[in-house]
Design a protein around this motif. Sequence first.
Motif, PDB file in Angstrom:
ATOM      1  N   ILE A  81       0.844  -1.195   0.000  1.00 49.48           N
ATOM      2  CA  ILE A  81       0.000   0.000   0.000  1.00 49.48           C
ATOM      3  C   ILE A  81       0.879   1.245   0.000  1.00 49.48           C
ATOM      4  O   ILE A  81       1.800   1.362   0.801  1.00 49.48           O
ATOM      5  CB  ILE A  81      -0.923   0.008   1.244  1.00 49.48           C
ATOM      6  CG1 ILE A  81      -1.856  -1.199   1.244  1.00 49.48           C
ATOM      7  CG2 ILE A  81      -1.687   1.322   1.350  1.00 49.48           C
ATOM      8  CD1 ILE A  81      -2.887  -1.211   0.162  1.00 49.48           C
ATOM      9  N   ASN A  82       0.573   2.189  -0.913  1.00 46.71           N
ATOM     10  CA  ASN A  82       1.267   3.470  -0.966  1.00 46.71           C
ATOM     11  C   ASN A  82       0.413   4.611  -0.428  1.00 46.71           C
ATOM     12  O   ASN A  82       0.942   5.631  -0.010  1.00 46.71           O
ATOM     13  CB  ASN A  82       1.652   3.816  -2.406  1.00 46.71           C
ATOM     14  CG  ASN A  82       2.769   2.955  -2.932  1.00 46.71           C
ATOM     15  OD1 ASN A  82       3.444   2.267  -2.193  1.00 46.71           O
ATOM     16  ND2 ASN A  82       2.970   2.994  -4.240  1.00 46.71           N
ATOM     17  N   TYR A  83      -0.916   4.434  -0.495  1.00 43.18           N
ATOM     18  CA  TYR A  83      -1.842   5.515  -0.152  1.00 43.18           C
ATOM     19  C   TYR A  83      -3.166   4.905   0.279  1.00 43.18           C
ATOM     20  O   TYR A  83      -3.564   3.866  -0.249  1.00 43.18           O
ATOM     21  CB  TYR A  83      -2.065   6.411  -1.384  1.00 43.18           C
ATOM     22  CG  TYR A  83      -3.202   7.382  -1.259  1.00 43.18           C
ATOM     23  CD1 TYR A  83      -3.006   8.644  -0.715  1.00 43.18           C
ATOM     24  CD2 TYR A  83      -4.486   7.037  -1.678  1.00 43.18           C
ATOM     25  CE1 TYR A  83      -4.062   9.542  -0.590  1.00 43.18           C
ATOM     26  CE2 TYR A  83      -5.547   7.925  -1.555  1.00 43.18           C
ATOM     27  CZ  TYR A  83      -5.327   9.177  -1.009  1.00 43.18           C
ATOM     28  OH  TYR A  83      -6.362  10.060  -0.879  1.00 43.18           O
ATOM     29  N   VAL A  84      -3.832   5.553   1.230  1.00 46.74           N
ATOM     30  CA  VAL A  84      -5.195   5.165   1.579  1.00 46.74           C
ATOM     31  C   VAL A  84      -6.083   6.390   1.608  1.00 46.74           C
ATOM     32  O   VAL A  84      -5.649   7.477   1.998  1.00 46.74           O
ATOM     33  CB  VAL A  84      -5.282   4.423   2.937  1.00 46.74           C
ATOM     34  CG1 VAL A  84      -4.514   3.125   2.902  1.00 46.74           C
ATOM     35  CG2 VAL A  84      -4.807   5.294   4.081  1.00 46.74           C
ATOM     36  N   GLY A  85      -7.315   6.209   1.151  1.00 45.41           N
ATOM     37  CA  GLY A  85      -8.347   7.232   1.259  1.00 45.41           C
ATOM     38  C   GLY A  85      -9.355   6.750   2.284  1.00 45.41           C
ATOM     39  O   GLY A  85      -8.980   6.166   3.309  1.00 45.41           O
ATOM     40  N   SER A  87     -12.189   4.554   1.476  1.00 42.76           N
ATOM     41  CA  SER A  87     -12.377   3.137   1.162  1.00 42.76           C
ATOM     42  C   SER A  87     -11.389   2.679   0.084  1.00 42.76           C
ATOM     43  O   SER A  87     -11.350   1.509  -0.256  1.00 42.76           O
ATOM     44  CB  SER A  87     -13.809   2.875   0.681  1.00 42.76           C
ATOM     45  OG  SER A  87     -14.064   3.609  -0.507  1.00 42.76           O
ATOM     46  N   SER A  88     -10.604   3.615  -0.425  1.00 47.58           N
ATOM     47  CA  SER A  88      -9.672   3.292  -1.512  1.00 47.58           C
ATOM     48  C   SER A  88      -8.247   3.154  -0.999  1.00 47.58           C
ATOM     49  O   SER A  88      -7.875   3.719   0.025  1.00 47.58           O
ATOM     50  CB  SER A  88      -9.722   4.374  -2.592  1.00 47.58           C
ATOM     51  OG  SER A  88      -9.221   5.596  -2.079  1.00 47.58           O
ATOM     52  N   MET A  89      -7.471   2.389  -1.744  1.00 49.01           N
ATOM     53  CA  MET A  89      -6.061   2.190  -1.457  1.00 49.01           C
ATOM     54  C   MET A  89      -5.317   2.150  -2.786  1.00 49.01           C
ATOM     55  O   MET A  89      -5.813   1.576  -3.753  1.00 49.01           O
ATOM     56  CB  MET A  89      -5.841   0.852  -0.740  1.00 49.01           C
ATOM     57  CG  MET A  89      -6.494   0.758   0.621  1.00 49.01           C
ATOM     58  SD  MET A  89      -6.805  -0.953   1.114  1.00 49.01           S
ATOM     59  CE  MET A  89      -8.273  -1.302   0.141  1.00 49.01           C
ATOM     60  N   VAL A  90      -4.149   2.768  -2.838  1.00 46.86           N
ATOM     61  CA  VAL A  90      -3.291   2.659  -4.006  1.00 46.86           C
ATOM     62  C   VAL A  90      -2.194   1.659  -3.660  1.00 46.86           C
ATOM     63  O   VAL A  90      -1.468   1.832  -2.676  1.00 46.86           O
ATOM     64  CB  VAL A  90      -2.682   4.015  -4.414  1.00 46.86           C
ATOM     65  CG1 VAL A  90      -1.674   3.831  -5.550  1.00 46.86           C
ATOM     66  CG2 VAL A  90      -3.787   4.989  -4.824  1.00 46.86           C
ATOM     67  N   VAL A 127     -11.273   2.003   5.341  1.00 47.56           N
ATOM     68  CA  VAL A 127     -10.039   1.233   5.522  1.00 47.56           C
ATOM     69  C   VAL A 127      -9.197   1.880   6.611  1.00 47.56           C
ATOM     70  O   VAL A 127      -9.371   3.068   6.918  1.00 47.56           O
ATOM     71  CB  VAL A 127      -9.244   1.118   4.200  1.00 47.56           C
ATOM     72  CG1 VAL A 127     -10.058   0.389   3.146  1.00 47.56           C
ATOM     73  CG2 VAL A 127      -8.790   2.475   3.695  1.00 47.56           C
ATOM     74  N   PRO A 128      -8.275   1.131   7.197  1.00 47.96           N
ATOM     75  CA  PRO A 128      -7.393   1.733   8.200  1.00 47.96           C
ATOM     76  C   PRO A 128      -6.553   2.856   7.591  1.00 47.96           C
ATOM     77  O   PRO A 128      -6.278   2.858   6.391  1.00 47.96           O
ATOM     78  CB  PRO A 128      -6.484   0.570   8.620  1.00 47.96           C
ATOM     79  CG  PRO A 128      -7.215  -0.665   8.223  1.00 47.96           C
ATOM     80  CD  PRO A 128      -8.015  -0.294   7.011  1.00 47.96           C
ATOM     81  N   GLY A 129      -6.129   3.777   8.440  1.00 44.35           N
ATOM     82  CA  GLY A 129      -5.193   4.807   8.007  1.00 44.35           C
ATOM     83  C   GLY A 129      -3.815   4.200   7.832  1.00 44.35           C
ATOM     84  O   GLY A 129      -3.556   3.073   8.276  1.00 44.35           O
ATOM     85  N   SER A 144       0.891   9.718  -4.889  1.00 46.54           N
ATOM     86  CA  SER A 144      -0.494   9.300  -5.098  1.00 46.54           C
ATOM     87  C   SER A 144      -1.453  10.471  -4.980  1.00 46.54           C
ATOM     88  O   SER A 144      -2.387  10.599  -5.772  1.00 46.54           O
ATOM     89  CB  SER A 144      -0.877   8.198  -4.104  1.00 46.54           C
ATOM     90  OG  SER A 144      -0.155   7.023  -4.369  1.00 46.54           O
ATOM     91  N   ILE A 145      -1.223  11.344  -3.994  1.00 49.00           N
ATOM     92  CA  ILE A 145      -2.076  12.528  -3.852  1.00 49.00           C
ATOM     93  C   ILE A 145      -2.011  13.383  -5.116  1.00 49.00           C
ATOM     94  O   ILE A 145      -3.038  13.824  -5.640  1.00 49.00           O
ATOM     95  CB  ILE A 145      -1.665  13.366  -2.618  1.00 49.00           C
ATOM     96  CG1 ILE A 145      -2.046  12.625  -1.338  1.00 49.00           C
ATOM     97  CG2 ILE A 145      -2.314  14.749  -2.650  1.00 49.00           C
ATOM     98  CD1 ILE A 145      -1.511  13.286  -0.069  1.00 49.00           C
TER      99      ILE A 145
END
Length: 182
Positions: A81-85, A87-90, A127-129, A144-145
Amino acid sequence: MKTTYKNAIDSEITLTELMLPSHSNFSGKIHGGFILSLMDKAAFSSASKFSGQYCVTASVNRVDFLNPIEVGELVTLKARINYVGNSSMVVGIRVESQNIQTGEIKHCNSSYFTMIAKNDTGKKVKVPGLIIRDLNGLRRYLRSIEHIKMRNERKEAFSKKNFIPDNYEELLQGFNVKLELS
């Protein structure tokens, strides 16, 4: 509801598979579609491991095939994982192949898959931070941002409602295109 946080290492997945003749294309190299399928599997595994939920692929950000993969090589995919929103994850994925006779390792491609966490009824779930512990993790998160921001700006600028062809007339100079708009 209190937000929980996890480390990127909690999402790390490594998949290794031997490339067989049945995975090859007409030129004898491993078919790109087969590699994309493995990448999707790695992204799903990483995102599901991190979120604890079933995840679906929302988008794939560019896949450049840098080096061909040969039949008989071992292919290793590393995902995290590089990024989380919300409910989304990159998920960042790196694909390498290794010649098992010489030991040579080639970087074959890297890509970023956006995954969405879903519950049993198909609804998006939080999703978790992400806990960032190093500069590489921070760089990946910020990348990602920026990608999300540029994607949204591009989507807005090229929407049917906002698109203004005259804004791009000069840009088209020097491209192999001829406009005959009616």
